[in-house]
Scaffold this motif. Structure first.
Motif, mmCIF file in Angstrom:
data_model
loop_
_atom_site.group_PDB
_atom_site.id
_atom_site.type_symbol
_atom_site.label_atom_id
_atom_site.label_comp_id
_atom_site.label_asym_id
_atom_site.label_seq_id
_atom_site.Cartn_x
_atom_site.Cartn_y
_atom_site.Cartn_z
ATOM 1 N N ASP A 46 24.233 -18.995 5.132
ATOM 2 C CA ASP A 46 22.987 -18.014 4.966
ATOM 3 C C ASP A 46 22.449 -17.518 6.486
ATOM 4 O O ASP A 46 22.205 -16.718 6.739
ATOM 5 C CB ASP A 46 22.096 -18.163 3.801
ATOM 6 N N ALA A 47 22.039 -19.013 7.132
ATOM 7 C CA ALA A 47 21.426 -18.833 8.324
ATOM 8 C C ALA A 47 22.409 -18.210 9.386
ATOM 9 O O ALA A 47 21.793 -17.531 10.199
ATOM 10 C CB ALA A 47 21.001 -20.353 8.651
ATOM 11 N N LEU A 48 23.683 -18.550 9.319
ATOM 12 C CA LEU A 48 24.671 -18.142 10.088
ATOM 13 C C LEU A 48 24.864 -16.572 9.947
ATOM 14 O O LEU A 48 25.109 -15.938 10.997
ATOM 15 C CB LEU A 48 25.936 -18.908 10.204
ATOM 16 N N GLN A 49 24.867 -16.089 8.766
ATOM 17 C CA GLN A 49 24.712 -14.669 8.623
ATOM 18 C C GLN A 49 23.680 -13.860 8.896
ATOM 19 O O GLN A 49 23.889 -12.973 9.906
ATOM 20 C CB GLN A 49 25.056 -14.290 7.087
ATOM 21 N N VAL A 50 22.417 -14.651 8.904
ATOM 22 C CA VAL A 50 21.235 -13.934 9.433
ATOM 23 C C VAL A 50 21.365 -13.764 10.957
ATOM 24 O O VAL A 50 20.892 -13.117 11.760
ATOM 25 C CB VAL A 50 19.875 -14.525 8.937
ATOM 26 N N ALA A 51 21.606 -14.946 11.518
ATOM 27 C CA ALA A 51 21.827 -14.984 12.939
ATOM 28 C C ALA A 51 22.750 -13.992 13.671
ATOM 29 O O ALA A 51 22.549 -13.227 14.619
ATOM 30 C CB ALA A 51 21.965 -16.447 13.467
ATOM 31 N N GLY A 52 23.827 -13.756 12.877
ATOM 32 C CA GLY A 52 24.982 -13.025 13.561
ATOM 33 C C GLY A 52 24.348 -11.646 13.344
ATOM 34 O O GLY A 52 24.593 -10.745 14.096
ATOM 35 N N GLU A 53 23.575 -11.179 12.307
ATOM 36 C CA GLU A 53 22.863 -9.634 12.007
ATOM 37 C C GLU A 53 21.960 -9.464 13.382
ATOM 38 O O GLU A 53 21.981 -8.472 14.001
ATOM 39 C CB GLU A 53 22.570 -9.680 10.675
ATOM 40 N N GLN A 54 20.979 -10.740 13.411
ATOM 41 C CA GLN A 54 20.123 -10.426 14.620
ATOM 42 C C GLN A 54 20.869 -10.370 15.856
ATOM 43 O O GLN A 54 20.514 -9.596 16.743
ATOM 44 C CB GLN A 54 19.265 -11.767 14.667
ATOM 45 N N LYS A 55 22.047 -10.936 16.286
ATOM 46 C CA LYS A 55 22.629 -10.976 17.422
ATOM 47 C C LYS A 55 23.301 -9.599 17.653
ATOM 48 O O LYS A 55 23.221 -8.934 18.623
ATOM 49 C CB LYS A 55 23.797 -11.981 17.473
ATOM 50 N N THR A 56 23.916 -9.014 16.418
ATOM 51 C CA THR A 56 24.202 -7.582 16.452
ATOM 52 C C THR A 56 23.289 -6.478 17.074
ATOM 53 O O THR A 56 23.553 -5.740 17.681
ATOM 54 C CB THR A 56 25.325 -7.382 15.221
ATOM 55 N N SER A 57 22.218 -6.817 16.128
ATOM 56 C CA SER A 57 21.090 -5.678 16.340
ATOM 57 C C SER A 57 20.657 -5.961 17.628
ATOM 58 O O SER A 57 20.299 -4.933 18.315
ATOM 59 C CB SER A 57 19.887 -6.097 15.424
ATOM 60 N N ALA A 58 20.600 -6.973 18.514
ATOM 61 C CA ALA A 58 20.031 -7.333 19.695
ATOM 62 C C ALA A 58 20.964 -6.630 20.750
ATOM 63 O O ALA A 58 20.573 -5.818 21.798
ATOM 64 C CB ALA A 58 19.593 -8.565 19.979
ATOM 65 N N LYS A 59 22.255 -6.702 20.373
ATOM 66 C CA LYS A 59 23.256 -6.117 21.174
ATOM 67 C C LYS A 59 23.248 -4.504 21.342
ATOM 68 O O LYS A 59 23.388 -3.844 22.235
ATOM 69 C CB LYS A 59 24.545 -6.663 21.055
ATOM 70 N N ALA A 60 22.907 -4.131 20.042
ATOM 71 C CA ALA A 60 23.000 -2.555 19.872
ATOM 72 C C ALA A 60 21.798 -2.125 20.389
ATOM 73 O O ALA A 60 21.621 -0.870 21.149
ATOM 74 C CB ALA A 60 22.897 -2.469 18.481
ATOM 75 N N GLY A 61 20.489 -2.690 20.647
ATOM 76 C CA GLY A 61 19.523 -1.856 21.075
ATOM 77 C C GLY A 61 19.374 -2.487 22.752
ATOM 78 O O GLY A 61 18.188 -2.105 23.077
#
Length: 509
Positions: free
Chosen positions: A36-51
């Protein structure tokens, strides 16, 4: 057999098996949290790259860059944790699998009854794999022991050599395991004989042999006779293993026919129930320490599957009797037996012998220690008894150690066990009835389809015969109108009939 087997409230799980289940639950919970924590970190990493702007490398913010590095490091650490869990969990589950199998063989009679009824295909296949592993290791150990005995001096017993003692102990352990496997097959055969009678037996008992005792006798034997004993063990074990393996394969084939009428693994159902119950017992704060301790013990090989404890008692000749296993609930502690002088009735000299009728007779009781039947005591002349003075208080009652069965905790537990067992047997009966109904429906539908196909085939044949008669009549009329040789075609039957007008003699044909 119900879909979710129930464990009797008093048939507690052994401590070592409970410990293994708790460790498995800790691994499962930890992996879920890390995922679960890895999934959240992956989503945050994707959103950071997009912005992130296109020219962000020019206007680099050190604080955000540090947060991004920390996020990448955390992701790497979590991925490494998942890889460690995935590598250690199968090893731990192998111990749990063997422990639950040993527990079911020892304490769950319904497991043996289900196997006796040619059910539980997955359990039969696992039983076959375990038997193959046991006999392979046993034969390999015996071959190695034979080669070792050939190099020992012939004037000393085998136990004089340290390496020989170590190998003999390993062979004794393998012999006990092989003896347990054959014993469980005999247990299933006994359950089948009780359940189906002698007319429906598909699994036959194997002769009971003391493989462990024969292997243990090698410690006190000279190398020459020991080699002959090893060869005898090899021949007998190979012969018995072939018979047992063929019997297990036959039961696997029978179990494959009824897989659609019930569960295929009673073992897996019990394991699932134990998992669900153990997940509620794991404290979140202790998960990290459990994981660290488990990984350390797995590396050092400190885990062993749970096996039922055995007691070997020497008989009158000093020989060890076959191992006796503990029951699910340990018997209550026995009180120390009174001395002979204390049990000797008054009026008999201390040196006098008791007659056979005077000896105390101990009778076994269910879930209790041995009870003593009243012994026959010879008549003793009555002696005057001193009468108590008037208005004296009655003497206090003697403490006989008897407990009211309706007020004891053991009695309440026994009643609860019986109630749970009754519910369990009712569920088994309902499922058996349901299975029989399904089989009857399947057979009736198959019979109806067979009758329908047969009727259709008969109607089709009648229709073809009718058409053939019509064609013969039509061809005959055409020949009568057009004359002989007018038609370029002719059926074989009509050609034979028109070749001659004389009647055909069937007997000449």
């Amino acid at each position: 057999m119900s879909a979710t087997p129930r464990i009797s409230p008093r048939a507690t799980i052994p401590d070592r098996l409970q410990d293994l289940l708790v460790r498995e639950a800790a691994f499962t919970l930890s992996r879920k949290r890390i995922s679960d924590a890895l999934q959240v970190a992956g989503e945050q990493k994707t959103s950071a790259k997009a912005g992130r702007p296109l020219l962000a490398f020019i206007f680099r913010d050190s604080k955000k860059e540090m947060e991004r590095r920390e996020m990448v490091e955390n992701v790497s650490v979590m991925e490494e944790g998942i890889r460690n869990i995935d590598a250690a969990l199968p090893k731990l589950q192998a111990y749990i699998d063997r422990s639950i199998e040993n527990y079911l063989r020892e304490f769950d009679q319904e497991y043996a009854n289900g196997l006796a009824g040619s059910r539980f295909l997955d359990d039969w296949n696992r039983l076959l794999s375990r038997f193959d592993e046991t006999i392979t290791e046993f034969v390999s150990r015996l071959n190695g022991l034979k080669s070792l005995f050939e190099s020992l001096p012939q004037s000393e017993p085998c136990s004089s050599d340290r390496e020989a003692r170590k190998n003999i102990d390993a062979v004794v352990a393998c012999a006990r395991a092989f003896q347990d496997e054959v014993g469980f097959i005999n247990k299933i055969a006994d359950a089948q004989r009780i359940r189906a009678g002698s007319d429906a037996i598909t699994l036959y008992r194997q002769p009971d042999r003391n493989w462990k005792g024969t292997a243990n006798s090698l410690l006190f034997t000279m190398p020459g006779p020991a080699i002959a004993t090893v060869i005898l063990l090899l021949n007998e074990s190979t012969d018995t293993a072939g018979k047992v393996r063929s019997a297990i394969q036959g039961e696997c084939q029978l179990a494959s026919y009824v897989t659609q009428f019930g569960v295929t693994s009673y073992h897996q159902r019990v394991w699932t129930s134990l998992r669900e119950a153990t997940l509620l017992r794991v404290e979140p704060d202790s998960i990290e320490s459990i994981l660290t301790d488990t990984e350390d013990k797995l590396k050092r090989g400190l885990f062993e599957p749970w096996t039922p404890p055995r007691i070997e008692r020497p008989d009158e000749n000093g020989q060890a009797t076959p191992p006796q296993r503990f029951s699910a609930a340990p018997p209550p502690p026995r009180k120390p037996a009174p001395s002979m002088e204390a049990t000797q009735p008054k009026g008999i000299p201390p040196g006098a012998r008791r007659t056979p009728g005077e000896l105390p007779l101990r009778l076994p009781a269910r879930n209790h220690g041995p009870t003593t039947a009243p012994a026959t005591i010879p008549e003793i002349p009555a002696q005057p008894v001193a009468q108590p003075p008037p208005h004296s208080a009655p003497p206090p009652p003697e403490n006989t150690g008897l407990v009211n069965p309706f007020e004891s905790k053991e009695a309440a537990d026994t009643v609860a066990d019986l109630a749970a067992e009754r519910i369990r047997l009712e569920e088994i009966l309902q499922e058996e009835r349901k299975g029989l109904e399904q089989r009857e429906q399947f057979l009736s539908k198959s019979e109806e389809r067979l009758l329908q196909k047969t009727q259709e085939q008969i109607e089709r044949e009648m229709e073809l015969e009718q058409r053939e008669e019509q064609l013969r009549d039509l061809e005959k009329r055409l020949r009568e109108k057009l004359g002989p040789g007018a038609l370029p075609f002719s059926t074989p039957a009509l050609a034979t009939a028109s070749a001659t007008d004389q009647p055909v003699d069937e007997f000449k044909e």
